[in-house]
Design an enzyme around this catalytic site. Structure first.
Site, short mmCIF file in Angstrom:
data_model
loop_
_atom_site.label_atom_id
_atom_site.label_comp_id
_atom_site.label_asym_id
_atom_site.label_seq_id
_atom_site.Cartn_x
_atom_site.Cartn_y
_atom_site.Cartn_z
N HIS A 67 14.65 -12.39 24.93
CA HIS A 67 15.96 -12.55 24.29
C HIS A 67 16.79 -13.72 24.78
CE1 HIS A 67 16.25 -8.20 22.57
NE2 HIS A 67 15.14 -8.83 22.25
N HIS A 86 13.50 -5.06 29.82
CA HIS A 86 12.47 -4.89 28.81
C HIS A 86 11.51 -6.04 29.04
CE1 HIS A 86 14.40 -2.41 25.31
NE2 HIS A 86 14.05 -1.66 26.34
N LYS A 110 20.96 -10.40 23.01
CA LYS A 110 19.89 -11.14 22.34
C LYS A 110 20.46 -12.46 21.85
CE LYS A 110 16.50 -10.34 18.75
NZ LYS A 110 15.63 -9.33 18.20
C1 RNT Z 1 15.00 -5.96 19.76
C2 RNT Z 1 15.14 -5.35 21.12
C3 RNT Z 1 15.01 -3.86 21.16
C4 RNT Z 1 13.86 -3.34 20.33
C5 RNT Z 1 13.47 -1.90 20.60
C6 RNT Z 1 12.65 -1.34 19.51
O1 RNT Z 1 14.93 -7.33 19.78
O2 RNT Z 1 14.27 -5.94 22.01
O3 RNT Z 1 14.93 -3.46 22.48
O4 RNT Z 1 12.72 -4.11 20.51
O5 RNT Z 1 14.57 -1.16 20.90
ZN ZN Z 2 14.16 -5.06 23.95
#
Ligand code: RNT
Ligand code: ZN
Length: 416
Positions: A260, A284, A226
C-alpha cells in the site's frame, strides 16, 4: 545424513557466530501468523454480495475455489496441516455463516453468525482476527465511512460497530485478543476538488464507531491506509498520514500493508518508527508486483527485511497477518507457500547474530558489517528449517506438495 544430523552440523556453524539455533526454534514456534481466509475463495465470502469491488482484484481461474463454509474450512485445515507451528486465522465480515434461509445485512451481523468459526477455531486451538467488509456490497458502490450520504455512512458505522462486538466475542470465546482491522476503499479516480470534506467525514465516522463501549484489552482496532486502488488512482480518503495521525491521537493501531505504499517505499523501514510511538503495530504482508497486486508472499528480500524488523523490534509487538489472493494457482499451495515463507523469513532473522551486527553498525564498522551480512546469507538455514518442520510434525522441504496434488485430485477436482 538424517534431518537431525544435518541440524546438529548447522547448529555448530551458527554457534561459531554466536547464534543459538535451539533458542531460535523455540522463538519461531511462538510467533503466530494470521492466515487470511480470503485466499481460499478469491475474496468472495458467503453473504452473496456478488462481485469483488473496492479497487482490489483477484486474477486467474484455477479450478477448485471453495464455494461454501464447509469447503473453505476443509481447505484451511489441509493448508494448516502443512504449516509448522500454531497460528491464527483471519476472517472478513462477509464470511458469516447463516442458517438455511437466514440472511443478515452487514449492519445486522451478530456473533451468532460466526459461531461456527469459533467452533472451528476452538477445535484447532487457534485465535481469530477480524475485518469489517466495506466493499463488495451495493452500499459500497461510491463511498463508505466517508460518504456524503448520511444514510450510507450510518449503515457502515453500524457495520463496523457490529464487527467490534463480534471481535469481542471471538476474544472472549478463544481467550486471545482479536485484531480488528478497518480498511475502506473510498477514494477518487480523478483529481478531487475537495479532499478535506471526505476525510473530515471519515474522521467523524471513526469517532462515532469508537465511542461505543468495548474492551480494549480484547479488541485491537487497527486502521489500514492505502496509496491508491483501481478506480481510486488520484486520492484515497484513508491515506497513510490520515490514519497514522488518527491512530496515534485515538490510541488505536495502525496496520501497514506492504502493498500500500509507493513502489520504492518499503514497510520494513517503517516498523521501527511505528514501534517508537505505538505499543504495537499490525502488518499485512503481501507482495506487490508493480502495483498492489497481492501476489503470494515469497522468501524474498523485503519479506526477510520485514521479518528482521519484527524480530529486532519484539515479535510480541508486531501483529503479523498475510494478505494476498492469487486465483491463478492452486489456492492451498498459495497459502502454504506464503505462510511457510513468512516463517522462513522469521527464522532467517532469528538466526542472525543481531547484537553483533548492531555493534558493528554502532562502531561504524561498515566494512565488516557488509562482509558478515553477506556471508550469513549462505549459512545452512535450510537444515534448521527442515528440523523445525520435523519437530512440528509437518512434511520437510517440498514433501508437502504431493498432499496438495492428491487433495486437488480427490477434492478440488469435484467442485464443478
Ligand atoms: C485492500 C487491503 C485489504 C484487503 C483485505 C481483503 O487493498 O489490503 O486489507 O486486501 O481486507
Ligand atoms: Zn491489506
Amino acid at each position: 545424513m538424517t534431518i537431525k544430523e544435518r541440524y546438529e552440523a548447522a547448529k555448530e556453524s551458527y554457534k561459531a557466530v554466536g547464534v543459538d539455533t535451539d533458542q531460535a526454534l523455540l522463538a519461531l514456534k511462538q510467533i503466530p501468523v494470521s492466515m487470511h481466509c480470503w485466499q481460499g475463495d478469491d475474496v468472495t465470502g458467503f453473504d452473496g454480495a456478488g462481485a469483488l469491488s473496492g479497487g482490489i482484484q483477484t486474477t486467474g481461474n484455477y479450478p477448485g475455489r471453495a464455494r461454501n463454509p464447509k469447503e473453505l474450512m476443509a481447505d484451511m485445515d489441509k493448508a494448516l496441516s502443512l504449516i509448522p507451528g500454531k497460528h491464527r486465522i483471519n476472517l472478513h465480515a462477509s464470511y458469516g455463516i447463516f442458517e438455511e434461509g437466514e440472511w443478515a445485512d452487514r449492519d445486522e451481523l451478530e456473533p451468532k453468525h460466526f459461531a461456527k468459526w469459533v467452533e472451528f477455531a476452538k477445535e484447532r486451538g487457534v485465535g481469530i482476527d477480524f475485518n469489517p467488509t466495506l466493499f463488495s456490497h451495493s452500499k459500497a458502490e461510491h463511498a463508505t465511512l466517508s460518504s456524503e450520504d448520511p444514510e450510507i455512512r450510518a449503515f457502515w458505522i453500524r457495520h463496523v460497530q457490529a464487527c467490534i462486538r463480534i471481535s469481542e466475542y471471538f476474544a472472549q470465546e478463544l481467550d486471545t485478543p482479536c485484531t480488528m482491522n478497518i480498511w475502506i476503499p473510498d477514494g477518487f479516480k480523478d483529481i478531487p476538488a475537495d479532499r478535506t470534506s471526505p476525510r473530515a467525514r471519515l474522521k467523524d465516522s471513526l469517532d462515532q464507531i469508537l465511542s461505543m463501549d468495548y474492551d480494549k484489552s480484547k479488541v485491537y482496532v487497527a486502521v489500514e491506509s492505502k496509496v491508491f486502488g483501481i478506480g481510486m488512482e488520484s486520492c484515497t480518503v484513508g491515506s497513510h498520514e490520515f490514519y497514522m495521525n488518527y491512530a496515534s491521537k485515538n490510541d488505536i493501531l495502525c496496520l501497514l500493508d506492504s502493498g500500500h505504499y509507493h513502489p520504492t517505499e518499503v514497510v520494513s523501514d517503517k516498523i521501527s518508527s511505528m514501534l517508537l510511538f505505538f505499543d504495537k503495530v499490525a502488518l499485512h504482508v503481501t507482495r506487490p508486483v508493480r502495483w498492489d497486486s497481492d501476489h503470494v508472499v515469497l522468501f524474498d528480500d523485503e519479506t526477510k527485511e520485514i521479518a528482521k524488523e519484527v524480530v529486532r523490534g519484539g515479535a510480541d509487538r508486531v501483529l503479523l497477518a498475510l494478505d494476498f489472493f492469487d486465483a491463478s494457482i492452486n489456492r492451498l499451495s498459495a497459502w502454504v507457500v506464503g505462510m511457510r515463507n513468512m516463517q522462513k523469513a522469521l527464522l532467517n532473522a532469528l538466526l542472525l547474530p543481531n547484537e553483533k551486527l548492531s555493534a558493528l553498525q554502532e562502531s561504524r564498522n561498515f566494512t565488516e558489517l557488509m562482509m558478515l551480512q553477506e556471508e550469513l546469507k549462505l549459512y545452512p538455514i535450510g537444515d534448521v528449517w527442515n528440523y523445525f518442520c520435523e519437530l512440528n510434525g509437518v512434511p520437510v522441504k517440498e514433501d508437502w506438495f504431493c498432499q496438495i496434488t492428491a487433495y486437488e485430485k480427490e477434492v478440488l477436482a469435484n467442485r464443478k
